[in-house]
Scaffold this motif. Structure first.
Motif, mmCIF file in Angstrom:
data_model
loop_
_atom_site.group_PDB
_atom_site.id
_atom_site.type_symbol
_atom_site.label_atom_id
_atom_site.label_comp_id
_atom_site.label_asym_id
_atom_site.label_seq_id
_atom_site.Cartn_x
_atom_site.Cartn_y
_atom_site.Cartn_z
ATOM 1 N N ILE A 1 0.852 -1.198 0.000
ATOM 2 C CA ILE A 1 0.000 0.000 0.000
ATOM 3 C C ILE A 1 0.881 1.239 0.000
ATOM 4 C CG2 ILE A 1 -1.736 1.272 1.355
ATOM 5 C CD1 ILE A 1 -1.894 -1.805 2.705
ATOM 6 N N TYR A 2 0.520 2.186 -0.841
ATOM 7 C CA TYR A 2 1.104 3.522 -0.714
ATOM 8 C C TYR A 2 -0.031 4.487 -0.472
ATOM 9 C CZ TYR A 2 3.012 8.095 -1.717
ATOM 10 O OH TYR A 2 3.347 9.431 -1.620
ATOM 11 N N ALA A 3 0.029 5.205 0.635
ATOM 12 C CA ALA A 3 -1.029 6.150 0.995
ATOM 13 C C ALA A 3 -0.488 7.573 0.952
ATOM 14 C CB ALA A 3 -1.577 5.837 2.381
ATOM 15 N N ARG A 4 -0.877 8.306 -0.109
ATOM 16 C CA ARG A 4 -0.487 9.714 -0.206
ATOM 17 C C ARG A 4 -1.542 10.500 0.552
ATOM 18 N NH1 ARG A 4 1.964 11.616 -5.780
ATOM 19 N NH2 ARG A 4 0.063 10.722 -6.633
ATOM 20 N N SER A 5 -1.532 10.319 1.843
ATOM 21 C CA SER A 5 -2.566 10.851 2.733
ATOM 22 C C SER A 5 -1.898 11.267 4.035
ATOM 23 C CB SER A 5 -3.600 9.772 3.070
ATOM 24 O OG SER A 5 -4.101 9.157 1.913
ATOM 25 N N CYS A 6 -2.384 12.324 4.625
ATOM 26 C CA CYS A 6 -1.766 12.814 5.855
ATOM 27 C C CYS A 6 -1.877 11.813 6.994
ATOM 28 C CB CYS A 6 -2.453 14.099 6.301
ATOM 29 S SG CYS A 6 -2.216 15.421 5.154
ATOM 30 N N ASN A 7 -0.804 11.643 7.715
ATOM 31 C CA ASN A 7 -0.775 10.967 9.030
ATOM 32 C C ASN A 7 -1.166 9.495 9.052
ATOM 33 O OD1 ASN A 7 -0.177 13.510 10.334
ATOM 34 N ND2 ASN A 7 -2.321 14.040 10.077
ATOM 35 N N ALA A 8 -1.559 8.908 7.920
ATOM 36 C CA ALA A 8 -2.178 7.572 7.954
ATOM 37 C C ALA A 8 -1.220 6.470 8.382
ATOM 38 C CB ALA A 8 -2.790 7.232 6.599
ATOM 39 N N ALA A 9 0.093 6.729 8.321
ATOM 40 C CA ALA A 9 1.039 5.680 8.741
ATOM 41 C C ALA A 9 1.122 5.559 10.258
ATOM 42 C CB ALA A 9 2.423 5.953 8.167
ATOM 43 N N VAL A 10 0.575 6.531 10.959
ATOM 44 C CA VAL A 10 0.698 6.527 12.429
ATOM 45 C C VAL A 10 0.038 5.278 13.010
ATOM 46 C CG1 VAL A 10 0.058 7.713 14.571
ATOM 47 C CG2 VAL A 10 0.834 9.045 12.590
ATOM 48 N N SER A 11 -1.232 5.099 12.734
ATOM 49 C CA SER A 11 -1.961 3.962 13.305
ATOM 50 C C SER A 11 -2.488 3.017 12.215
ATOM 51 C CB SER A 11 -3.117 4.524 14.153
ATOM 52 O OG SER A 11 -3.961 3.500 14.544
ATOM 53 N N LEU A 12 -3.110 3.602 11.176
ATOM 54 C CA LEU A 12 -3.669 2.773 10.094
ATOM 55 C C LEU A 12 -2.586 1.910 9.438
ATOM 56 C CD1 LEU A 12 -6.185 2.123 8.335
ATOM 57 C CD2 LEU A 12 -5.498 3.993 6.836
ATOM 58 N N GLY A 13 -1.436 2.499 9.180
ATOM 59 C CA GLY A 13 -0.347 1.764 8.541
ATOM 60 C C GLY A 13 0.119 0.599 9.398
ATOM 61 N N VAL A 14 0.136 0.811 10.696
ATOM 62 C CA VAL A 14 0.551 -0.246 11.626
ATOM 63 C C VAL A 14 -0.481 -1.377 11.606
ATOM 64 C CG1 VAL A 14 0.985 -0.782 14.058
ATOM 65 C CG2 VAL A 14 1.799 1.385 13.086
ATOM 66 N N GLU A 15 -1.749 -1.011 11.680
ATOM 67 C CA GLU A 15 -2.812 -2.030 11.739
ATOM 68 C C GLU A 15 -2.921 -2.805 10.418
ATOM 69 O OE1 GLU A 15 -4.387 -2.843 14.510
ATOM 70 O OE2 GLU A 15 -3.197 -1.324 15.535
ATOM 71 N N CYS A 16 -2.724 -2.123 9.307
ATOM 72 C CA CYS A 16 -2.839 -2.788 7.996
ATOM 73 C C CYS A 16 -1.760 -3.847 7.801
ATOM 74 C CB CYS A 16 -2.713 -1.771 6.860
ATOM 75 S SG CYS A 16 -4.174 -0.770 6.607
#
Lengths: 215, 80
Positions: free
Chosen positions: A96-111
């Protein structure tokens, strides 16, 4: 899981218009490599349709363009399409590449929990400056280009066969080269703002999960 | 928050506002994850108000100044 690219392309404000325009360079690269592509536009950028598309196509590579929070990514306007505790398990084993603010903080971890996949995104807001004079032709905006080309480098490097971590490194090198280029040209009033923004993206870009995975 | 920290925070806000006012060209707009990108005037208003967007603008500035003064920015730039 099939080899293919699912990419969200919202166009609900000037920022998402820019992201969508620059994503054309990513889909062009994927086309040239013969990778199957599913573009998701505004009318399908809602939770129900997004889940349906992921389940039906089961492609291994997902690129999100759009606004984000630490725990979610939006599609069209305020439609949440990926959220912790709702549907993050759909991202298991994908890149996944998310060109979105802040999403790696928690969403990226859970994914990427219990997954062989990777999530490349940002722990800060993803920022870019744009020149208002070019808002109708984003690809001609040389200021926005300094930000959006290095971010495009992530999916393009993945498409070219690099791993998640290698793609992150290539993108970061591109950011540093752009900072160097700006600093070496005669100083303009916008120079400090551009360098500051590029540095923000450099610091905030991270890889979650399996950095050695390739598409 | 202590009075000293509040004072520092207020000083940084004023510094960021002064910098935007003096240096940012009017044709630039900043996209930072909210619905619409921000004009120069809107950036100043958010920093003044100390809201989420204002805080992000200030944080971006602080991170940049730290990297510049510590030498980290130039070290990284010269590594490529």
């Amino acid at each position: 899981m099939q080899n293919g690219l699912i990419i969200t392309l919202p166009q609900c404000d000037d920022a998402t218009e820019y992201l969508t325009y620059y994503s054309k360079l990513v889909t062009k690269e994927a086309e040239e490599k013969g990778i199957k592509i599913k573009e998701i536009h505004d009318d399908e950028l809602n939770l129900k349709d997004f889940i349906k598309i992921i389940n039906k196509l089961d492609y291994n590579f997902v690129v999100f363009n759009g606004h984000g929070t630490t725990s979610s990514i939006l599609g069209h306007k305020s439609n949440v399409i990926l959220k912790v505790g709702v549907n993050e398990e759909l991202m298991k084993d994908r890149i996944i590449y998310a060109r979105s603010c802040n999403a790696a903080v928690s969403l990226g971890v859970e994914c990427t929990k219990n997954s062989n996949g990777a999530f490349i995104g940002y722990i800060f807001p993803f920022v870019f400056y744009m020149n208002e004079q070019w808002s109708a032709k984003p690809l001609n905006d040389n200021i926005a280009k300094l930000f959006l080309e290095p971010s495009n480098q992530i999916p393009i490097s993945l498409i070219k066969g690099n791993s998640a971590k290698e793609s992150d490194i290539n993108s970061k090198k591109h950011i540093l080269k752009n900072i160097n280029k700006i600093l070496r040209t005669p100083s303009e009033p916008d120079t400090p703002f551009i360098v500051e923004g590029l540095w923000n993206n450099y610091l905030g870009q991270v890889v979650r999960g399996n950095g050695s995975v390739k598409i | 928050m202590s009075g000293e920290k509040q004072g520092v925070s207020e000083k940084i806000k004023q510094l960021v506002i002064a910098r935007i006012k003096a240096q940012m060209p009017p044709n630039l707009k900043l996209s930072m994850g909210f619905e619409n990108s921000l004009t120069k005037e809107e950036m100043i208003e958010h920093v003044k108000a100390g809201d989420e967007q204002g805080a992000q603008i200030v944080n971006m500035h602080i991170n940049f100044i730290k990297a510049l003064t510590s030498g980290k920015l130039m070290k990284e730039v010269n590594s490529v």
